[in-house]
Design a protein around this motif. Structure first.
Motif, PDB file in Angstrom:
ATOM      1  N   LYS A  21     -65.385   8.837 -61.943  1.00  0.00           N
ATOM      2  CA  LYS A  21     -66.357   7.782 -61.046  1.00  0.00           C
ATOM      3  C   LYS A  21     -65.679   7.008 -59.986  1.00  0.00           C
ATOM      4  N   LYS A 135     -76.995  14.462 -67.164  1.00  0.00           N
ATOM      5  CA  LYS A 135     -76.134  13.735 -66.310  1.00  0.00           C
ATOM      6  C   LYS A 135     -76.926  12.293 -65.982  1.00  0.00           C
ATOM      7  N   ASP A 139     -75.691   8.493 -67.341  1.00  0.00           N
ATOM      8  CA  ASP A 139     -75.141   7.275 -66.351  1.00  0.00           C
ATOM      9  C   ASP A 139     -75.863   5.955 -66.845  1.00  0.00           C
ATOM     10  N   ASN A 224     -71.922   5.091 -56.889  1.00  0.00           N
ATOM     11  CA  ASN A 224     -71.016   4.722 -58.173  1.00  0.00           C
ATOM     12  C   ASN A 224     -71.170   3.603 -58.645  1.00  0.00           C
TER      13      ASN A 224
END
Length: 241
Positions: A21, A135, A139, A224
């Motif tokens: 990340k 995904k 996160d 991010n």
């Protein structure tokens, strides 16, 4: 209601996810920040009473040792064994990254070769949906881990208070949809911070996962490590107009 989160393939897979990340060379990442995020993830699994593989705990103890060495002032010069702990860890992550990329490349070649055979269209769509869903959920889970870690001290001070145990996922889902009905989007971190009890935070998190699973809300993150927002799908907004 049974909600299952897909685990990482191992502690190195989790560390590689955190390192990637930062979008820099593995040897340039802020190792202390990576360690704190890893430990926050493990602590959240414990809080939710989820089973944790022993290999994750072994890695956690090694990371705590590295973190303590990074934070403590250097008293003695020339301690090669201690200095090598961090470099050895980064080397392991780098080596794991190479093997994972090779594995993914072999997987692509396998998929390309598999095109010579007929496959049901439904199976291809299911695989694509699963990859995108995993995904997003992971996160989201890592973000929830950070919030839990930051509020851990506050929640521990409330140990003398008898907590409610009647929080229901269905009620939390209805509450989130009601809030979204009057707003374009909701900041997930800010919602978590209004919770007064750990059980309330966990139930709210599970309610969010269920809404995502049912495609009743969309999850958006502009960058991010940025804030995560919940919003109603465009179809739902159109129906209410």
């Amino acid at each position: 209601m049974d909600i299952k989160l897909k685990d990482f393939e191992g502690p190195l897979d989790l560390l590689l996810h955190l390192v990637s990340k930062y979008e820099v060379d593995i040897y340039d990442v802020p190792i202390v920040e990576i360690i704190e995020q890893y430990l926050a993830y493990i602590a959240t699994l414990k809080a939710m009473r989820l089973e944790i593989a022993s290999e994750y705990m072994v890695m956690a103890s090694q990371l705590m040792l590295i973190k303590s060495q990074k934070l403590l002032p250097t008293v003695v010069e020339n301690l090669p064994d201690e200095e090598d702990l961090e470099q050895e860890l980064l080397s392991q992550i780098e080596e794991y990254r190479k093997f994972k990329e090779l594995s993914e490349e072999l997987g692509k070649q396998h998929d390309k070769r598999a095109q010579f055979y007929s496959k049901p269209k439904q199976e291809l769509i299911f695989e694509e949906t699963t990859l995108a869903h995993d995904k997003t959920i992971m996160d989201l889970f890592l973000t929830f881990s950070k919030v839990m870690a930051s509020r851990q001290e506050t929640l521990m001070q409330q140990h003398t208070v008898v907590e409610r145990d009647d929080y229901r996922i269905e009620d939390m889902m209805e509450d989130l949809l009601y809030r979204l009905g009057g707003q374009q989007k909701l900041c997930l971190q800010e919602i978590f911070e209004t919770c007064q009890q750990k059980n309330e935070m966990i139930t709210l998190f599970l309610a969010t996962l269920e809404l995502i699973k049912l495609q009743q809300v969309d999850v958006k993150q502009s960058e991010n490590f940025g804030k995560i927002y919940l919003a109603l799908p465009k179809e739902n907004k159109t129906e209410k107009v």
